[in-house]
Design an enzyme around this catalytic site. Structure first.
Site, PDB file in Angstrom:
ATOM      1  N   LYS A  51       0.679  -1.491   0.234  1.00  0.00           N
ATOM      2  CA  LYS A  51      -0.305   0.246   0.382  1.00  0.00           C
ATOM      3  C   LYS A  51       0.805   1.243   0.123  1.00  0.00           C
ATOM      4  CE  LYS A  51      -3.796   2.149   2.389  1.00  0.00           C
ATOM      5  NZ  LYS A  51      -4.855   1.804   3.876  1.00  0.00           N
ATOM      6  N   SER A  81      -9.705   2.286   2.855  1.00  0.00           N
ATOM      7  CA  SER A  81      -8.700   2.746   1.939  1.00  0.00           C
ATOM      8  C   SER A  81      -7.814   1.266   1.785  1.00  0.00           C
ATOM      9  CB  SER A  81      -8.494   3.471   2.951  1.00  0.00           C
ATOM     10  OG  SER A  81      -7.236   2.974   3.749  1.00  0.00           O
ATOM     11  N   SER A  87      -9.613  -0.331   6.880  1.00  0.00           N
ATOM     12  CA  SER A  87      -9.180   0.117   5.791  1.00  0.00           C
ATOM     13  C   SER A  87      -8.716  -1.626   5.092  1.00  0.00           C
ATOM     14  CB  SER A  87      -8.634   0.757   5.730  1.00  0.00           C
ATOM     15  OG  SER A  87      -9.028   2.037   6.397  1.00  0.00           O
TER      16      SER A  87
END
Lengths: 476, 475, 95
Positions: free
Chosen positions: A69, A145, A169
């Protein structure tokens, strides 16, 4: 099956027996990425994906690539939190999890996974690099996210990935994309090198195609780190030992507060079936109560935004990232931050600044910290009598792109089932447990007491091995 | 005086740990810009702080030395404001649960002891250094993250001199603890002052000014003195006072109002979630207490008791730890019963020699044994006090013995009557006025005549013998 | 509790974010809704509850006073939008 469709443990077996090569794995991933990425956008800065064969190493991961990420620092690879304000930032250091992965012989994939800017969001729509599309339905969001990480894994554009979870997330996008996602106990995985959203809630965790991969990855990234004051010394368990499939006699709590209005009827049925499945495997279930559940979202949006407002103050155009030109220092700050942050980031920074400001601190921030104590106590109480808690991961399956982005409050409520876990600091996992009639995945969330990730793997693995949901692939 | 001056001081002290507060970067002074930096002290995204054990121990040590109560439960908070010398745009500091509270420091005002309260001593981190150029400001983060203590006094100081004495005493004590360089020029000790005036006897405090940018103790005193004047004038003319921050301009000798960064209420303090709380248990406190050195006040008392020194002398000798250690060594080696003899030499000729060389007493390179030999020569009246001072001057930085120096300088005291009579005759002839004064009963005249003989003998004459001889000659 | 535009402007100034008039307008409505939702917390009596600024029961995490290797200045300055020699450069500060 193509190599890119396999799990990490399957690939490791093939690499170890020299049935295949790292290059072949990389080639299949590249082919997939080139084919589907224009539609999915799980990765950012795709144009920077040059020929790259991976670092074949003697470490036990054999150079197997992992997708990261964009908020986890990778030395020399741009790390921008999908924000204009961190434009071009190349960290001079690796996050501790990256260091551990490299030491275990992993290849850090050279382009990063898309995410909501600074992890602010539940849909990956708040990215400076554009929205990621859900591989099960391109009109839908992948969740967020960590939407890029989850979509890439679900769509076989990644073998496995790391995400971060502040209020859901990892778990919510895992649920929306039909993959496994785990948020570890707060303090279990080092946060050093994770660009902070809310320091008291953030954890890095795995997003994988099955539970076994999650157990392997957790085993690599967990453990005490002297660079993180909030890292806890609880050893590094061999999580794969928990994958024995036996859950007979386990006591599972089903919190009544999670099965109220707002929950999609189809999701409800799927979750109930999953609970039935656990029963047939020998677990006992009983309704329990987490009475302060209703306050979790409110508490979360005070604490998380307050911490974020301070954590994000450093993005000011002085040392790195974007700077707006001005002869006046204060104006430089204000323009840099006005132009560099997206709408959601500004909204949260202002909300958080307000919650901490003079005259409001007691009413908002301090009160939220107190209610957080109550939420934690709710869990402590249930875990006195139960081994784990099972709930839906999200009240709905993936929603349409654009559907909630205009209504921040509605978006915040998407995290209603995941947020309490972060507030209480406990671990939780999301595993695929079915599909809606429209073919969208639904995730089952399992929560356990602090540092009992073994329980999560044990239950999730037993469930997974007795269902086939994780084997179904999106058709793009 | 119509108005009472009320002053409180905030001292920022850099601790002399090897590494910074929250990372392993060196605290060395004077390195190339931005070379003692890392992702942590630069506040790079993703970096995290871990506090320095040595800094915590030093802080506890200092707080205990000032009689503070160490708080059982303490934590770090973030103080949020934007400034380019602050890489995270918040400073890690302490707000509602400081390390320690309620200490004190004793100073003397007109020979009377006065106790100045210390409100709190808390932990924080230093900011970077800014250099202002024509069109830009440049930032060096080497200093960023050096462990600081903030020592806040109660508004118990009532004059610029008291503020000066407080700082001097504070510095002395800190010097004993060896936790900081206390060098104001290098910035390892910095001081801000809050000052206000009020009518004598008034209960309410007046409107205060916060003074910054003083870089010496004298600067603090001067700025406060200026501020007393300025505020008195404002009060006298009935002008509206505003609470403000003022910078001391050392060149012009004035304070100037400064544009404020952010009001105190806008700092949005909250507990730093990146750091854990600290539970300071009694065992740690008592361990550090045991390690505390003897502090100046205790040393003074002991010197008075053990060696029979006057309090005045003891204070001079204990003003720094190293001087006190040097003095005590001299006193111990000195074989005489009356330690006052050696002490008079220490605070007299030796201190003058040190001052002359612009060094501290303990830094004088002198063999203590030879020093004591020298005192012996004087006591046995083998050389005069005047000659002894000359020998002392030569003894410092020299390998030679006292004995050799006296011989080489031909400084043996002349007590021989024949040799002295000749000089005395000359002096009597040359000073008819003093002779008649003496005969008229003015004893001072004798002193003068003895002095003249001393001069003519290059200080070698034995003044006692000379006095007797003159008296005999003139009676 | 609600939030007026003057407060939003002040808070935006503290956060060093320039707000356009239309942004302020929109934000004002959104924050109003969010704070309205958050107000549910005032229903709870929390007088006797300890605040959980930390969820972990750990304390006294310290490091030894051992130096590590610092970054080279070039590395520290590598990402800087503006620099001069070994310094970071910012618009001139006027005090």
């Amino acid at each position: 099956m193509d190599l890119n469709q396999l799990t990490a443990h399957e690939l490791l077996a093939k690499l170890n027996s020299q049935e295949t090569s790292l290059k072949a794995v990389m080639d299949s991933l590249y082919a997939r990425i080139h084919k589907v990425e224009p539609k999915v956008n799980a990765y950012i800065r795709r144009q920077e994906l040059k020929d790259f064969t991976g670092n074949s190493t003697s470490g036990f991961l054999k150079g197997l690539p992992i997708t990261i990420k964009d908020n986890i620092c990778t030395e020399g690879i741009s790390t921008e939190c999908c924000s204009k304000i961190l434009q071009g930032f190349r960290p001079p250091y690796d996050a501790t999890v990256i260091k551990k992965l490299k030491e275990s012989g992993a290849t850090i994939f050279p382009i990063k996974a898309n995410m909501d800017e600074f992890a602010f969001g539940s849909s990956t729509e708040n990215s400076y690099f554009g929205v990621t599309h859900n591989p099960w339905n391109l009109d839908c969001v992948p969740g967020g996210s960590s939407g890029g990480s989850a979509a890439a894994v679900a769509n076989d554009e990644a073998i496995w990935a790391l995400g971060s979870d502040t209020g859901g997330s990892i778990r919510q996008p895992a649920s929306f994309c039909g993959v496994v996602g785990l948020k570890p106990t707060y303090g279990r995985v080092s946060r050093f090198g994770l660009i902070a959203f809310a320091s008291s809630l953030d954890q890095i965790g795995p997003i994988t195609k099955d539970v076994q991969d999650a157990a392997i990855l957790m085993g690599i990234i967990c453990g005490h780190d002297s660079k993180d004051s909030t890292s806890v010394n609880q050893g590094t368990p061999n999580y794969t030992k928990s994958l024995h499939g036996d859950i007979k006699g386990l006591k599972i709590g089903i919190p009544k507060e999670y099965f109220v209005e707002g929950m999609d009827a189809e999701v409800k049925v799927i979750i109930e079936e999953a609970i039935e499945k656990l029963k047939t495997l020998g677990a006992t279930t009983k309704q329990v109560s987490l009475p302060h559940t209703d306050y979790a979202v409110a508490v979360y949006y005070i604490i998380a935004t307050a911490e974020a407002s301070s954590n994000l103050a450093r993005f000011d155009g002085v040392q790195y990232g974007y700077r707006a030109q001005s002869d006046n220092l204060i104006q430089m700050y204000k323009s840099t931050r006005a132009e560099g942050f997206g709408q959601e980031a500004k909204r949260r920074i202002i909300l958080g600044t307000f919650a901490l400001s003079h005259g409001y601190y007691d009413a908002y921030y301090l009160r939220a910290l107190k209610v957080r104590t109550l939420i934690k106590q709710d869990f402590d109480k249930v875990f006195q009598d139960f081994d784990c808690i099972v709930t839906p991961t999200s009240p709905t399956s993936a929603f349409k792109i654009g559907e909630r982005v205009q209504d921040p409050l509605k978006m915040y409520l998407s995290d209603i089932y995941t947020i309490s876990v972060n507030l209480a600091g406990i671990p939780a996992i999301s595993v695929p447990c079915g599909f809606t009639k429209k073919g969208l995945p639904v995730g089952l969330q399992i929560m356990a007491k602090p540092f009992d990730e073994e329980m999560l793997f044990r239950v999730a693995h037993a469930f997974e091995q007795n269902t086939d949901w994780h084997k179904i692939k999106p058709k793009i | 005086m119509k108005y009472q001056t009320v002053i409180g001081l905030e001292v920022h002290l850099q601790l002399n740990t090897k590494t910074k507060a929250f990372c392993g970067c060196s605290t060395d002074f004077g390195k190339a810009p931005n070379s003692n930096v890392c992702p942590v002290c630069l506040g790079f995204p993703g970096s995290l702080p871990v506090y320095n054990r040595e800094a915590l121990n030093s802080a506890i040590k200092l707080a205990l030395a000032f009689g503070c109560q160490i708080q059982e439960h303490t934590k770090f908070d973030r103080k949020n404001y934007f400034y380019p010398d602050l890489p995270k745009n918040y400073q890690i500091s302490q707000y509602d649960l400081p390390l320690s509270r309620n200490g004190y420091l004793d100073i003397h005002v007109q020979d009377q002891p006065k106790r100045i309260g210390i409100t709190r001593v808390h932990l924080e981190e230093d900011a970077g250094k800014l250099i202002h150029e024509a069109n830009e400001s440049l930032v060096d983060f080497n200093r960023t993250g050096i462990p600081l203590l903030e020592i806040v006094s109660e508004p118990d100081l009532n004059s610029p001199q008291e503020a000066f004495d407080y700082l001097t005493s504070l510095k002395n004590i800190i010097g004993y603890l060896d936790v900081s360089d206390c060098d104001m020029e290098k910035g390892s000790l910095r001081c801000d002052a809050n000052i206000s005036l009020r009518l004598q006897g008034a209960k309410e405090l007046g409107v205060k000014a916060e003074l910054k940018n003083m870089n010496s103790f004298k600067g603090v005193k001067d700025a406060l003195t200026f501020e007393v004047e300025r505020q008195t004038q404002l009060l006298e003319t009935g002008e509206q006072m505003v609470q403000e921050t003022r910078l001391w301009d050392v060149e012009k000798g004035v304070t100037v109002a400064m544009r404020t960064k952010e009001g105190a209420k806008d700092y949005r303090y909250f507990p730093d979630p990146d750091l854990t709380v600290f539970i300071i248990d009694q065992s740690l406190i008592s361990r550090i207490k045991k390690e505390l050195p003897e502090l100046p006040q205790e040393k003074v008392a002991r010197f008075v008791k053990e060696y029979g020194l006057s309090e005045y002398d003891a204070k001079i000798l204990t003003c720094t730890k190293k001087n006190a250690e040097f003095a005590e060594k001299c006193i111990q080696v000195y074989p005489g019963k009356d330690k006052k003899e050696i002490v008079n030499w220490l605070i007299g000729p030796l201190l003058s020699e040190a001052n002359l060389r612009k060094i501290e007493l303990y830094e004088l390179k002198i063999n203590i044994k030879e020093l004591i030999n020298l005192l012996g020569f004087v006591q046995r009246q083998e050389i005069s006090y005047l000659s002894a001072k000359i020998v002392l001057n030569q003894l410092i930085d020299s390998q030679k013995s006292t004995h050799d120096l006296i011989r080489e300088g031909n400084l043996q005291q002349i007590s021989n009557t024949d040799a002295l009579t000749q000089i005395i005759e000359t002096v009597i002839q040359e000073n008819a006025k003093s002779v008649s004064d003496f005969k008229a009963g003015k004893t001072n005249a004798l002193m003068y005549l003895v002095g003249q003989v001393m001069k003519k003998s290059s200080g070698k004459a034995n003044p006692k013998v000379v006095g007797e001889l003159i008296k005999g000659r003139l009676s | 509790m609600s939030i007026d535009k003057e407060t939003i402007n002040h808070v935006a100034h503290l956060a060093r974010i320039e707000l356009q008039p239309n942004e302020l307008e929109k934000l004002s409505g959104e924050l109003h809704a969010i704070l309205g939702f958050i107000d549910k917390l005032s229903n709870l009596n929390v007088e006797q509850v300890k605040p959980a600024s930390h969820i972990l029961p750990i304390s006294n995490v310290l490091r030894e006073d051992q130096p590590h290797i610092s970054l080279f200045p070039q590395k520290a300055l590598e990402n800087a939008p503006s620099k001069k020699g070994n310094f970071f450069s910012v618009p001139k500060i006027i005090e």
